[in-house]
Design a protein around this motif. Structure first.
Motif, PDB file in Angstrom:
ATOM      1  N   MET A 257       0.644  -1.048   0.059  1.00  0.00           N
ATOM      2  CA  MET A 257       0.305   0.097   0.068  1.00  0.00           C
ATOM      3  C   MET A 257       0.829   1.542  -0.006  1.00  0.00           C
ATOM      4  O   MET A 257       0.585   2.284  -0.175  1.00  0.00           O
ATOM      5  CB  MET A 257      -0.885  -0.102   1.374  1.00  0.00           C
ATOM      6  CG  MET A 257      -1.876  -0.990   1.142  1.00  0.00           C
ATOM      7  SD  MET A 257      -3.065  -0.641  -0.197  1.00  0.00           S
ATOM      8  CE  MET A 257      -3.513   1.011  -0.091  1.00  0.00           C
ATOM      9  N   ALA A 260       1.865   2.203  -3.507  1.00  0.00           N
ATOM     10  CA  ALA A 260       0.624   2.683  -4.125  1.00  0.00           C
ATOM     11  C   ALA A 260       0.190   3.779  -4.142  1.00  0.00           C
ATOM     12  O   ALA A 260      -1.218   3.760  -4.434  1.00  0.00           O
ATOM     13  CB  ALA A 260      -0.265   1.226  -4.274  1.00  0.00           C
ATOM     14  N   LYS A 261       0.813   4.335  -3.029  1.00  0.00           N
ATOM     15  CA  LYS A 261      -0.496   5.521  -2.770  1.00  0.00           C
ATOM     16  C   LYS A 261      -0.198   6.791  -3.775  1.00  0.00           C
ATOM     17  O   LYS A 261      -1.735   7.547  -3.802  1.00  0.00           O
ATOM     18  CB  LYS A 261       1.215   6.511  -1.358  1.00  0.00           C
ATOM     19  CG  LYS A 261       1.099   6.546  -0.525  1.00  0.00           C
ATOM     20  CD  LYS A 261       1.922   7.220   0.657  1.00  0.00           C
ATOM     21  CE  LYS A 261       2.141   7.075   2.002  1.00  0.00           C
ATOM     22  NZ  LYS A 261       2.407   7.887   2.576  1.00  0.00           N
ATOM     23  N   SER A 263      -1.096   5.491  -6.542  1.00  0.00           N
ATOM     24  CA  SER A 263      -2.410   4.478  -7.904  1.00  0.00           C
ATOM     25  C   SER A 263      -3.771   4.988  -7.843  1.00  0.00           C
ATOM     26  O   SER A 263      -3.894   5.177  -6.625  1.00  0.00           O
ATOM     27  CB  SER A 263      -1.917   3.223  -7.786  1.00  0.00           C
ATOM     28  OG  SER A 263       0.079   3.377  -7.114  1.00  0.00           O
ATOM     29  N   SER A 264      -3.890   4.446  -8.604  1.00  0.00           N
ATOM     30  CA  SER A 264      -5.849   4.213  -8.703  1.00  0.00           C
ATOM     31  C   SER A 264      -6.193   3.484  -7.810  1.00  0.00           C
ATOM     32  O   SER A 264      -6.040   2.583  -8.347  1.00  0.00           O
ATOM     33  CB  SER A 264      -5.958   4.412 -10.219  1.00  0.00           C
ATOM     34  OG  SER A 264      -7.376   4.558 -10.111  1.00  0.00           O
ATOM     35  N   THR A 265      -7.177   3.905  -6.808  1.00  0.00           N
ATOM     36  CA  THR A 265      -7.523   2.838  -6.075  1.00  0.00           C
ATOM     37  C   THR A 265      -9.234   2.552  -5.927  1.00  0.00           C
ATOM     38  O   THR A 265      -9.864   3.511  -5.495  1.00  0.00           O
ATOM     39  CB  THR A 265      -6.088   2.694  -4.232  1.00  0.00           C
ATOM     40  OG1 THR A 265      -5.580   3.173  -4.518  1.00  0.00           O
ATOM     41  CG2 THR A 265      -7.221   1.802  -3.785  1.00  0.00           C
ATOM     42  N   ASN A 304      -6.791  10.202  -4.968  1.00  0.00           N
ATOM     43  CA  ASN A 304      -6.538   8.517  -5.945  1.00  0.00           C
ATOM     44  C   ASN A 304      -7.512   7.369  -5.546  1.00  0.00           C
ATOM     45  O   ASN A 304      -7.018   6.418  -5.430  1.00  0.00           O
ATOM     46  CB  ASN A 304      -5.060   8.180  -5.085  1.00  0.00           C
ATOM     47  CG  ASN A 304      -4.124   9.374  -5.863  1.00  0.00           C
ATOM     48  OD1 ASN A 304      -4.748  10.115  -6.412  1.00  0.00           O
ATOM     49  ND2 ASN A 304      -2.873   9.433  -5.285  1.00  0.00           N
ATOM     50  N   VAL A 305      -8.678   7.608  -4.733  1.00  0.00           N
ATOM     51  CA  VAL A 305      -9.457   6.349  -3.831  1.00  0.00           C
ATOM     52  C   VAL A 305     -10.759   6.258  -3.324  1.00  0.00           C
ATOM     53  O   VAL A 305     -11.000   7.856  -3.905  1.00  0.00           O
ATOM     54  CB  VAL A 305      -8.579   6.303  -2.653  1.00  0.00           C
ATOM     55  CG1 VAL A 305      -8.867   7.417  -1.573  1.00  0.00           C
ATOM     56  CG2 VAL A 305      -9.687   4.884  -2.302  1.00  0.00           C
ATOM     57  N   GLU A 343      -8.865  -2.331  -4.163  1.00  0.00           N
ATOM     58  CA  GLU A 343      -8.168  -2.717  -5.876  1.00  0.00           C
ATOM     59  C   GLU A 343      -7.441  -1.558  -6.406  1.00  0.00           C
ATOM     60  O   GLU A 343      -7.549  -0.485  -6.391  1.00  0.00           O
ATOM     61  CB  GLU A 343      -9.167  -3.075  -7.083  1.00  0.00           C
ATOM     62  CG  GLU A 343     -10.226  -4.222  -6.673  1.00  0.00           C
ATOM     63  CD  GLU A 343     -11.060  -4.693  -8.010  1.00  0.00           C
ATOM     64  OE1 GLU A 343     -12.280  -5.977  -7.892  1.00  0.00           O
ATOM     65  OE2 GLU A 343     -11.402  -3.573  -8.653  1.00  0.00           O
ATOM     66  N   ILE A 344      -5.546  -1.962  -6.046  1.00  0.00           N
ATOM     67  CA  ILE A 344      -4.742  -1.084  -6.565  1.00  0.00           C
ATOM     68  C   ILE A 344      -5.122  -1.102  -8.582  1.00  0.00           C
ATOM     69  O   ILE A 344      -4.186  -2.244  -8.961  1.00  0.00           O
ATOM     70  CB  ILE A 344      -3.756  -0.932  -5.419  1.00  0.00           C
ATOM     71  CG1 ILE A 344      -4.021  -1.324  -4.474  1.00  0.00           C
ATOM     72  CG2 ILE A 344      -2.499  -0.185  -6.755  1.00  0.00           C
ATOM     73  CD1 ILE A 344      -3.131  -1.129  -3.289  1.00  0.00           C
ATOM     74  N   GLU A 347       0.722   2.838 -10.778  1.00  0.00           N
ATOM     75  CA  GLU A 347       0.352   3.461 -10.868  1.00  0.00           C
ATOM     76  C   GLU A 347       0.692   4.680 -11.737  1.00  0.00           C
ATOM     77  O   GLU A 347      -0.102   4.175 -13.399  1.00  0.00           O
ATOM     78  CB  GLU A 347       2.306   3.891 -11.211  1.00  0.00           C
ATOM     79  CG  GLU A 347       2.623   3.465  -9.814  1.00  0.00           C
ATOM     80  CD  GLU A 347       3.774   3.187  -9.568  1.00  0.00           C
ATOM     81  OE1 GLU A 347       5.191   3.454  -8.853  1.00  0.00           O
ATOM     82  OE2 GLU A 347       4.895   4.595 -10.388  1.00  0.00           O
TER      83      GLU A 347
END
Length: 348
Positions: A257, A260-261, A263-265, A304-305, A343-344, A347
């Motif tokens: 995690m 993946a900061k 990333s699209s989550t 992003n989330v 779900e990630i 990037e």
């Protein structure tokens, strides 16, 4: 003063780091320790005892067995509040002019902040800084005197987690100026080196977080983390339990995690088939949003989330749970369907 400054520097360094070997946040731990104490920088008042009033110089036997018990509360993954009882052993005192056989012993209750820095998933180093309320007593020639006070305390150590609940620690501790020479005739710094065992309460099963890499036809690759709704929430509730908050904190602190900061989550909520379809859709959406809010509170960028509820669709159990069994058995059987999946996508 220099030792206190070094301890504060160690605590500051620990505070800016991620830690994975420490206990889960919002949990308690307790333990015991045994080791060796050392009295140093000792000074004596020649009038500390009527029987040694002629003594102007002292020879100290400085080393003794020490031990204690402690308990703490893990506030954050890297920060805990810790308190405990320490027996600091005793120091033999031999004065000139034939004076011998006196001793000083000390013990105390301590309270400190403990900051940790993770070296590996199982091993960390830490520093503690706080204060000790002590009781020091001198005795000799049939007379004893005691005195109490509060003194600064600092410690550094290392801790290794053997399992999710059990850990061992090795620690050096220093307490400044125990005893008041004007009252009991002796004052001394006390250091100790000890080995201890720690039990951590309420640690979460590794099965709560089950990272699964699911290949997709097109890049980027999707990483999934399956969270059990029965761990995160109460039955028919969308409010995170304390265990749920701790599980989200554990997930957010994981290397996957953290990487993946940016990333699209997507956080997807699912329910079982019990209840109406509309109610299940609403509950799954609310649970997904609760997890999103908790991740954002931990530090994930809100842009992003996002949350998504899918209700009772895509059941894991399929047709394996018979409706003819009792309701409690059916609820247990359908537990895998009640889940939240993080779900990630990859990037940005």
């Amino acid at each position: 003063m220099k030792k206190t400054l070094v301890a504060l520097i160690v605590l500051n360094a620990c505070a800016v780091s991620n830690v994975f070997a420490a206990a889960d946040a919002n949990t308690w731990y307790g333990g015991a320790k045994m080791g060796w104490s050392h009295y140093f920088d000792a000074s004596g008042n020649k009038d500390f005892n009527d029987n040694v009033s002629n003594a102007t110089d002292f020879d100290f036997d400085k080393d003794n067995v020490s031990g204690g018990v402690f308990a703490g509360y893990q506030v954050l993954p890297w920060l805990a509040v810790e308190g405990g009882y320490d027996y600091l052993g005793n120091m033999g005192i031999n004065g000139n002019n034939g004076v011998s056989g006196a001793k000083m012993k000390s013990q105390g209750l301590q309270l400190s902040l403990k900051a940790s820095y993770g070296l590996t998933d199982s091993w960390d180093i830490y520093g503690r800084a706080g204060a000790m309320g002590y009781r020091a007593e001198t005795s000799g020639a049939g007379r004893s005197d005691f005195e109490t006070g509060v003194r600064p305390l600092a410690a550094v150590g290392t801790e290794y987690a053997f399992t999710k609940n059990w850990a061992g620690r090795l620690e050096y501790q220093w307490v400044s100026n125990v005893g008041n020479s004007n009252q009991i005739g002796i004052s001394s710094d006390v250091s100790s080196v000890s080995a201890g065992i720690v039990y951590r309460f309420g640690q979460h099963d590794d099965a709560v977080l089950a990272p699964v890499v699911a290949p997709v036809a097109a890049a980027p690759e999707v990483k999934k983390f399956n969270l059990k709704s029965d761990v995160l929430f109460g039955f028919n509730s969308a409010e995170l339990t304390p265990e749920g908050h701790a599980a989200i904190s554990q997930l957010y602190s994981s290397p996957e995690m953290q990487a993946a900061k940016n990333s699209s989550t997507t956080v997807v909520g699912y329910s079982d088939r019990l209840g109406s379809e509309n109610y299940n859709q609403q509950l799954s959406s609310q649970r997904a949003q609760a997890v999103v809010d908790a991740l954002v509170a931990q530090g994930m960028p809100a842009q992003n989330v996002r949350a998504e509820g899918r209700g009772e669709s895509d059941p894991v159990t399929g047709n394996s749970c018979d409706n003819n069994i009792s309701k409690s058995q059916l609820i247990d059987c359908l537990a895998p369907d009640r889940r939240v999946v993080v779900e990630i996508a990859g990037e940005k």
